[in-house]
Design a protein around this motif. Sequence first.
Motif, mmCIF file in Angstrom:
data_model
loop_
_atom_site.group_PDB
_atom_site.id
_atom_site.type_symbol
_atom_site.label_atom_id
_atom_site.label_comp_id
_atom_site.label_asym_id
_atom_site.label_seq_id
_atom_site.Cartn_x
_atom_site.Cartn_y
_atom_site.Cartn_z
ATOM 1 N N TYR A 168 0.839 -1.202 0.000
ATOM 2 C CA TYR A 168 0.000 0.000 0.000
ATOM 3 C C TYR A 168 0.873 1.251 0.000
ATOM 4 C CZ TYR A 168 -3.731 3.092 1.815
ATOM 5 O OH TYR A 168 -4.631 4.093 2.013
ATOM 6 N N ILE A 169 1.841 1.289 0.920
ATOM 7 C CA ILE A 169 2.732 2.441 1.015
ATOM 8 C C ILE A 169 3.636 2.529 -0.209
ATOM 9 C CG2 ILE A 169 4.652 3.430 2.332
ATOM 10 C CD1 ILE A 169 3.207 2.406 4.852
ATOM 11 N N LYS A 170 4.094 1.409 -0.693
ATOM 12 C CA LYS A 170 4.927 1.372 -1.895
ATOM 13 C C LYS A 170 4.172 1.962 -3.090
ATOM 14 C CE LYS A 170 7.137 -1.975 -4.925
ATOM 15 N NZ LYS A 170 7.283 -3.409 -5.185
ATOM 16 N N ALA A 171 2.908 1.599 -3.241
ATOM 17 C CA ALA A 171 2.094 2.122 -4.344
ATOM 18 C C ALA A 171 1.902 3.631 -4.224
ATOM 19 C CB ALA A 171 0.748 1.416 -4.383
ATOM 20 N N LEU A 172 1.677 4.110 -3.000
ATOM 21 C CA LEU A 172 1.519 5.548 -2.799
ATOM 22 C C LEU A 172 2.798 6.302 -3.151
ATOM 23 C CD1 LEU A 172 -0.533 5.627 0.524
ATOM 24 C CD2 LEU A 172 -1.348 6.206 -1.775
ATOM 25 N N LYS A 173 3.942 5.745 -2.762
ATOM 26 C CA LYS A 173 5.224 6.381 -3.082
ATOM 27 C C LYS A 173 5.440 6.418 -4.589
ATOM 28 C CE LYS A 173 8.870 5.772 -0.625
ATOM 29 N NZ LYS A 173 10.011 5.202 0.091
ATOM 30 N N GLU A 174 5.079 5.322 -5.274
ATOM 31 C CA GLU A 174 5.243 5.266 -6.725
ATOM 32 C C GLU A 174 4.356 6.293 -7.427
ATOM 33 O OE1 GLU A 174 4.501 1.186 -7.716
ATOM 34 O OE2 GLU A 174 6.457 0.536 -6.977
ATOM 35 N N CYS A 175 3.249 6.665 -6.802
ATOM 36 C CA CYS A 175 2.346 7.675 -7.360
ATOM 37 C C CYS A 175 2.781 9.092 -7.003
ATOM 38 C CB CYS A 175 0.922 7.430 -6.867
ATOM 39 S SG CYS A 175 0.178 5.950 -7.582
ATOM 40 N N GLY A 176 3.867 9.223 -6.238
ATOM 41 C CA GLY A 176 4.421 10.532 -5.934
ATOM 42 C C GLY A 176 3.999 11.140 -4.611
ATOM 43 N N TYR A 177 3.268 10.399 -3.797
ATOM 44 C CA TYR A 177 2.851 10.931 -2.498
ATOM 45 C C TYR A 177 4.024 10.920 -1.531
ATOM 46 C CZ TYR A 177 -1.944 10.574 -4.118
ATOM 47 O OH TYR A 177 -3.107 10.721 -4.808
ATOM 48 N N LYS A 178 4.112 11.970 -0.722
ATOM 49 C CA LYS A 178 5.188 12.104 0.271
ATOM 50 C C LYS A 178 4.673 11.983 1.695
ATOM 51 C CE LYS A 178 8.311 13.633 -2.772
ATOM 52 N NZ LYS A 178 9.343 12.779 -3.219
ATOM 53 N N TRP A 179 3.373 12.214 1.915
ATOM 54 C CA TRP A 179 2.775 12.206 3.249
ATOM 55 C C TRP A 179 1.559 11.293 3.254
ATOM 56 C CZ3 TRP A 179 5.154 14.917 7.063
ATOM 57 C CH2 TRP A 179 6.061 15.886 6.682
ATOM 58 N N LEU A 180 1.368 10.600 4.377
ATOM 59 C CA LEU A 180 0.197 9.755 4.583
ATOM 60 C C LEU A 180 -0.424 10.146 5.912
ATOM 61 C CD1 LEU A 180 -1.560 7.311 3.781
ATOM 62 C CD2 LEU A 180 0.068 5.871 5.007
#
Length: 54
Positions: free
Chosen positions: A30-42
């Motif tokens: 989940y976090i890996k996918a968010l990082k790949e989409c360019g997100y820096k904060w969760l």
Amino acid sequence: MLGYDALKRIRSFSPPEMHLPNHPDTLFEYIKALKECGYKWLMVQERTFCREAG
């Protein structure tokens, strides 16, 4: 609503009801996918990472 230029500046993500997957492997993906989409904060709830004293 604000256009693609504004969308490119978004760097944070807030999952529905600030819920995270329970299984460690699922959470990692989940976090890996968010990082790949360019997100820096969760954004998550404080109790997600804090233990109650006792």
